[in-house]
Design a protein around this motif. Sequence first.
Motif, PDB file in Angstrom:
ATOM      1  N   GLU A  25      -3.503   1.187  -8.408  1.00  0.00           N
ATOM      2  CA  GLU A  25      -3.004   2.523  -8.736  1.00  0.00           C
ATOM      3  C   GLU A  25      -4.136   3.394  -9.308  1.00  0.00           C
ATOM      4  O   GLU A  25      -4.283   4.568  -8.954  1.00  0.00           O
ATOM      5  CB  GLU A  25      -1.864   2.423  -9.754  1.00  0.00           C
ATOM      6  CG  GLU A  25      -0.573   1.850  -9.179  1.00  0.00           C
ATOM      7  CD  GLU A  25       0.531   1.776 -10.234  1.00  0.00           C
ATOM      8  OE1 GLU A  25       0.310   2.281 -11.350  1.00  0.00           O
ATOM      9  OE2 GLU A  25       1.586   1.197  -9.918  1.00  0.00           O
ATOM     10  N   SER A  26      -4.957   2.776 -10.194  1.00  0.00           N
ATOM     11  CA  SER A  26      -6.058   3.521 -10.808  1.00  0.00           C
ATOM     12  C   SER A  26      -7.055   3.983  -9.748  1.00  0.00           C
ATOM     13  O   SER A  26      -7.534   5.131  -9.783  1.00  0.00           O
ATOM     14  CB  SER A  26      -6.762   2.637 -11.841  1.00  0.00           C
ATOM     15  OG  SER A  26      -7.916   3.279 -12.349  1.00  0.00           O
ATOM     16  N   ILE A  27      -7.364   3.074  -8.776  1.00  0.00           N
ATOM     17  CA  ILE A  27      -8.321   3.419  -7.717  1.00  0.00           C
ATOM     18  C   ILE A  27      -7.800   4.588  -6.895  1.00  0.00           C
ATOM     19  O   ILE A  27      -8.496   5.586  -6.667  1.00  0.00           O
ATOM     20  CB  ILE A  27      -8.592   2.196  -6.834  1.00  0.00           C
ATOM     21  CG1 ILE A  27      -9.349   1.124  -7.619  1.00  0.00           C
ATOM     22  CG2 ILE A  27      -9.369   2.579  -5.580  1.00  0.00           C
ATOM     23  CD1 ILE A  27      -9.381  -0.231  -6.941  1.00  0.00           C
ATOM     24  N   LEU A  28      -6.538   4.469  -6.429  1.00  0.00           N
ATOM     25  CA  LEU A  28      -5.970   5.524  -5.607  1.00  0.00           C
ATOM     26  C   LEU A  28      -5.831   6.831  -6.395  1.00  0.00           C
ATOM     27  O   LEU A  28      -6.102   7.926  -5.874  1.00  0.00           O
ATOM     28  CB  LEU A  28      -4.612   5.087  -5.054  1.00  0.00           C
ATOM     29  CG  LEU A  28      -4.652   4.187  -3.816  1.00  0.00           C
ATOM     30  CD1 LEU A  28      -3.278   3.609  -3.519  1.00  0.00           C
ATOM     31  CD2 LEU A  28      -5.143   4.977  -2.597  1.00  0.00           C
ATOM     32  N   TYR A  29      -5.411   6.713  -7.656  1.00  0.00           N
ATOM     33  CA  TYR A  29      -5.220   7.930  -8.484  1.00  0.00           C
ATOM     34  C   TYR A  29      -6.540   8.680  -8.635  1.00  0.00           C
ATOM     35  O   TYR A  29      -6.615   9.901  -8.437  1.00  0.00           O
ATOM     36  CB  TYR A  29      -4.653   7.546  -9.852  1.00  0.00           C
ATOM     37  CG  TYR A  29      -4.338   8.746 -10.727  1.00  0.00           C
ATOM     38  CD1 TYR A  29      -3.073   9.328 -10.700  1.00  0.00           C
ATOM     39  CD2 TYR A  29      -5.319   9.308 -11.552  1.00  0.00           C
ATOM     40  CE1 TYR A  29      -2.794  10.449 -11.477  1.00  0.00           C
ATOM     41  CE2 TYR A  29      -5.056  10.424 -12.327  1.00  0.00           C
ATOM     42  CZ  TYR A  29      -3.773  10.992 -12.288  1.00  0.00           C
ATOM     43  OH  TYR A  29      -3.511  12.099 -13.051  1.00  0.00           O
TER      44      TYR A  29
ATOM     45  N   PHE B 242       0.819  -1.213   0.000  1.00  0.00           N
ATOM     46  CA  PHE B 242       0.000   0.000   0.000  1.00  0.00           C
ATOM     47  C   PHE B 242       0.857   1.268   0.000  1.00  0.00           C
ATOM     48  O   PHE B 242       0.576   2.231  -0.718  1.00  0.00           O
ATOM     49  CB  PHE B 242      -0.933   0.016   1.209  1.00  0.00           C
ATOM     50  CG  PHE B 242      -2.218  -0.723   0.982  1.00  0.00           C
ATOM     51  CD1 PHE B 242      -3.126  -0.306   0.021  1.00  0.00           C
ATOM     52  CD2 PHE B 242      -2.524  -1.849   1.736  1.00  0.00           C
ATOM     53  CE1 PHE B 242      -4.310  -0.977  -0.197  1.00  0.00           C
ATOM     54  CE2 PHE B 242      -3.699  -2.519   1.531  1.00  0.00           C
ATOM     55  CZ  PHE B 242      -4.611  -2.102   0.564  1.00  0.00           C
ATOM     56  N   VAL B 243       1.895   1.278   0.837  1.00  0.00           N
ATOM     57  CA  VAL B 243       2.722   2.479   0.964  1.00  0.00           C
ATOM     58  C   VAL B 243       3.413   2.797  -0.361  1.00  0.00           C
ATOM     59  O   VAL B 243       3.438   3.950  -0.826  1.00  0.00           O
ATOM     60  CB  VAL B 243       3.747   2.314   2.102  1.00  0.00           C
ATOM     61  CG1 VAL B 243       4.704   3.502   2.126  1.00  0.00           C
ATOM     62  CG2 VAL B 243       3.027   2.160   3.442  1.00  0.00           C
ATOM     63  N   TRP B 244       3.955   1.743  -1.021  1.00  0.00           N
ATOM     64  CA  TRP B 244       4.667   1.959  -2.289  1.00  0.00           C
ATOM     65  C   TRP B 244       3.737   2.499  -3.356  1.00  0.00           C
ATOM     66  O   TRP B 244       4.052   3.469  -4.062  1.00  0.00           O
ATOM     67  CB  TRP B 244       5.288   0.643  -2.758  1.00  0.00           C
ATOM     68  CG  TRP B 244       6.171   0.800  -3.966  1.00  0.00           C
ATOM     69  CD1 TRP B 244       7.511   1.039  -3.983  1.00  0.00           C
ATOM     70  CD2 TRP B 244       5.736   0.747  -5.321  1.00  0.00           C
ATOM     71  NE1 TRP B 244       7.962   1.143  -5.262  1.00  0.00           N
ATOM     72  CE2 TRP B 244       6.876   0.980  -6.132  1.00  0.00           C
ATOM     73  CE3 TRP B 244       4.518   0.551  -5.946  1.00  0.00           C
ATOM     74  CZ2 TRP B 244       6.812   0.992  -7.520  1.00  0.00           C
ATOM     75  CZ3 TRP B 244       4.452   0.570  -7.333  1.00  0.00           C
ATOM     76  CH2 TRP B 244       5.595   0.782  -8.111  1.00  0.00           C
TER      77      TRP B 244
ATOM     78  N   HIS C  46       3.702   6.153  -5.153  1.00  0.00           N
ATOM     79  CA  HIS C  46       3.783   6.226  -6.622  1.00  0.00           C
ATOM     80  C   HIS C  46       2.688   7.165  -7.160  1.00  0.00           C
ATOM     81  O   HIS C  46       2.949   7.991  -8.050  1.00  0.00           O
ATOM     82  CB  HIS C  46       3.623   4.823  -7.202  1.00  0.00           C
ATOM     83  CG  HIS C  46       3.805   4.759  -8.689  1.00  0.00           C
ATOM     84  ND1 HIS C  46       5.013   5.006  -9.326  1.00  0.00           N
ATOM     85  CD2 HIS C  46       2.909   4.485  -9.684  1.00  0.00           C
ATOM     86  CE1 HIS C  46       4.869   4.877 -10.631  1.00  0.00           C
ATOM     87  NE2 HIS C  46       3.594   4.567 -10.883  1.00  0.00           N
ATOM     88  N   VAL C  47       1.482   7.040  -6.623  1.00  0.00           N
ATOM     89  CA  VAL C  47       0.373   7.901  -7.066  1.00  0.00           C
ATOM     90  C   VAL C  47       0.635   9.355  -6.651  1.00  0.00           C
ATOM     91  O   VAL C  47       0.398  10.288  -7.421  1.00  0.00           O
ATOM     92  CB  VAL C  47      -0.956   7.392  -6.471  1.00  0.00           C
ATOM     93  CG1 VAL C  47      -2.073   8.410  -6.709  1.00  0.00           C
ATOM     94  CG2 VAL C  47      -1.312   6.042  -7.083  1.00  0.00           C
ATOM     95  N   ILE C  48       1.142   9.549  -5.430  1.00  0.00           N
ATOM     96  CA  ILE C  48       1.437  10.912  -4.956  1.00  0.00           C
ATOM     97  C   ILE C  48       2.464  11.585  -5.856  1.00  0.00           C
ATOM     98  O   ILE C  48       2.360  12.786  -6.171  1.00  0.00           O
ATOM     99  CB  ILE C  48       1.923  10.875  -3.491  1.00  0.00           C
ATOM    100  CG1 ILE C  48       0.755  10.495  -2.560  1.00  0.00           C
ATOM    101  CG2 ILE C  48       2.514  12.206  -3.060  1.00  0.00           C
ATOM    102  CD1 ILE C  48       1.168  10.260  -1.117  1.00  0.00           C
ATOM    103  N   ALA C  49       3.445  10.795  -6.320  1.00  0.00           N
ATOM    104  CA  ALA C  49       4.473  11.338  -7.211  1.00  0.00           C
ATOM    105  C   ALA C  49       3.849  11.821  -8.522  1.00  0.00           C
ATOM    106  O   ALA C  49       4.237  12.853  -9.085  1.00  0.00           O
ATOM    107  CB  ALA C  49       5.545  10.290  -7.484  1.00  0.00           C
ATOM    108  N   GLN C  50       2.837  11.079  -9.039  1.00  0.00           N
ATOM    109  CA  GLN C  50       2.175  11.473 -10.277  1.00  0.00           C
ATOM    110  C   GLN C  50       1.373  12.772 -10.099  1.00  0.00           C
ATOM    111  O   GLN C  50       1.217  13.556 -11.026  1.00  0.00           O
ATOM    112  CB  GLN C  50       1.224  10.362 -10.742  1.00  0.00           C
ATOM    113  CG  GLN C  50       1.921   9.053 -11.100  1.00  0.00           C
ATOM    114  CD  GLN C  50       0.926   7.977 -11.508  1.00  0.00           C
ATOM    115  OE1 GLN C  50       0.049   8.235 -12.334  1.00  0.00           O
ATOM    116  NE2 GLN C  50       1.065   6.802 -10.920  1.00  0.00           N
ATOM    117  N   LEU C  51       0.860  12.951  -8.879  1.00  0.00           N
ATOM    118  CA  LEU C  51       0.030  14.129  -8.618  1.00  0.00           C
ATOM    119  C   LEU C  51       0.797  15.232  -7.882  1.00  0.00           C
ATOM    120  O   LEU C  51       0.188  16.157  -7.317  1.00  0.00           O
ATOM    121  CB  LEU C  51      -1.203  13.726  -7.786  1.00  0.00           C
ATOM    122  CG  LEU C  51      -2.159  12.729  -8.450  1.00  0.00           C
ATOM    123  CD1 LEU C  51      -3.181  12.223  -7.434  1.00  0.00           C
ATOM    124  CD2 LEU C  51      -2.865  13.384  -9.632  1.00  0.00           C
TER     125      LEU C  51
END
Length: 751
Positions: free
Chosen positions: A650-654, A611-613, A617-622
């Motif tokens: 990733e899609s869900i979190l993004y 989950f953390v990774w 990863h999503v935070i980096a995209q945003l």
Amino acid sequence: MEGSNQAREIAIQTLRQFSFLVFEISADEIITGVWSKDSAEDASYQHRYLNTPLADIANDKIVDISRQYLRHALETGESKVIEYHTVFNDTPSRLLIRVMPASYDLKRVLSVIEVIKDEEKTDIIEDKWRIALDATGDGMWDFNTLTGKIFFSQKWHEIFGYSETDITEMDQWNKLIHPDDLPAAKKQFDLYLQGLEPVYTAEMRYLCKDGSYKWILSRGVIAAYTDDGKPYRFIGTHKDINIRKLQEKLVEESEKKYKILFSYSEAMICTHDLEGKLTTVNPFINKALGYTPEDLLGKSLADIMPAGVRHKFYDEYLPAIKTKGTAEGIMHILTKTQEPKTLLYKNYLFSDTENQPYIIGFAQDITERIAAEEELKKSVDTFSSAFNHSGVGMALVSPDGKWLQVNDALCDITGYSKNELMDLTFQEITHPDDLEADLDMVNRILNREMDKYTLEKRYIAKDGKVVWISLTVSLVWNKNNTPRFFISQMVDITSRKTLTNELFKKNSELEAAQQSLINKIGQLEELSYIIAHNLRGPVNNINMLTEILKVKNGGNSTDENALLSSGAFTLDEVVNLISDAGSSLNASLESLLNIAQIRINKDIPLDDCDFVWVLEHVIAQLKGDIVEKNVTILKDIEIAEVKYPRPYLESILYNLISNAIKYRDPEKQPVITVTTGMDKGRVFLSVKDNGLGIDLDRYGNRIFKLNQVFHNHHDSKGIGLYMIKTQIEALGGQIDIRSKEHEGTEFIVTF
């Protein structure tokens, strides 16, 4: 247990009235109780003797004899007395040690030590001991004048037929004494209270529960005084002397009264001499056996007995009654028609006015009772055979759940041996989840709400396996309406349960597949509608621009709108508009293709997702939006990993985090909290914000529909939530929402 304790107390309280010391000794010769005539000295004697082996008191002849008498009392039930002279308190005295069985406990003996002054009269001593010895037996009473309550022993209730709750107060007792005997009984009691009699003694008739009167001998003593010296507790015995009084009545009453009793009794009465020859027979013998007096008078009683038992009459019965003065038991007799009868008799040796001995006999026909007992025995044997050889488990169980008796079939079901089960209760092998329902049924039977019950439950077998049984339970009651034992029958239904569960599972899977198919059809219908809706606009736009292009190139067009609009655009503008429309159509097709792919694809590979990774990863995209909008992201990661397709996670979190940023409240510092955890055995993911929120009462049923927009925003297309819901449900999960306008929104994904 309460009655036994009270019987013990009465016996000890009575004995200590006349004794110096009272010892209670167990069968293994350990002193288990010691009491003094003066209760103030009890503690001292108990400290000295309690729990001490009898042999350790002293190593002398008296102790050795006492030990011998103790064993004799336990084996025969008889009492013995040791007497020797000594000096007590500077006075020559006799010391009497009486060793007797304790009637309230067959495994204990009482040793009572009494100091007898040489001048004390023997008849007074014996009178005191008669009441004391009677008090250690049955038929005891205990009366408290302060409470007005009276207690009777179990034997007393058997004598008169009353239950423990019928008579509890002295007034009730007095009302049942024969009116002719009550004045004399009260007079004797007054004489005792005045000290004119050493022991209260009275003979009286008492009304039994069946309506008959029975003669009793009542003896008693004062057991306790109030602080001001007034007696308030009396204890004593009631002895059944009905037979003796009847005997006396036969002797004392006139010939007329004797003939009435003799003639009209519903029992067989006869007299015979010491050789067995009959001298009188009452009329009832004719009714019971068919003989007339002429048939029997002058003949031996043995003459109407079966030949095979006549020798017992001469060899056992006659010698016994001549020696003991009484005889009772079973006697086999033939009627005049040679029909065998079984009689229950009780005969007595008397002497007439000329001092000539004779025997009077009383007998009742118990042939039918014996036959009923034999039938009962057959029934018991039949039940025992069915119980032991039954193919289903059977058990007798105590009201508190203890196994009393189990058969082999139950041992096979549970895996325990009979001895192992007898050390357990049914509660201990019942599955914890089934125990409450079972105990509820037990209580309902005990409360007489039902006669029996049947339920399916689980046992935990010896090897730890779960065994399903069908249990049927009924309850056997004692005559006094107390529960005796449960009869339980158990049928092993584990195989049936397994098949039923498997069938239920298959049905559930079939229903799930059916519902899934229905959902897919609905989704395809929805997808068809979406495709038609989303493609109609771009296609119409391209068609119109194509017509404009034809006009621009000098061609003809039947589209009036194209003719009217052709002057508004340059050729390059028309080409650019066609290109833009094509790009828009391609984007719509791409989105619809992704949705269809999610719904159709069933073989999506699962990844071990951290989950953390993934979140980082999503935070980096945003990152750009997060920094620009000054967003704070909090993490509460209780469950670190989940097995799930990483692109989907990733899609869900993004989508959820980007939506939280997009629909932030401009009046607040944006805060997004990402949480993972476990609920009811399933991993969940929560994304919560403090943004604009959604009016669920208005939009709740449209949240996850395609192309739904609830806030004005330049790049909102209403696809994201629809996409992630499709992804989640494709893998058997679900997504829920909690939201309030101007407070924020929380999405909860259950994997």
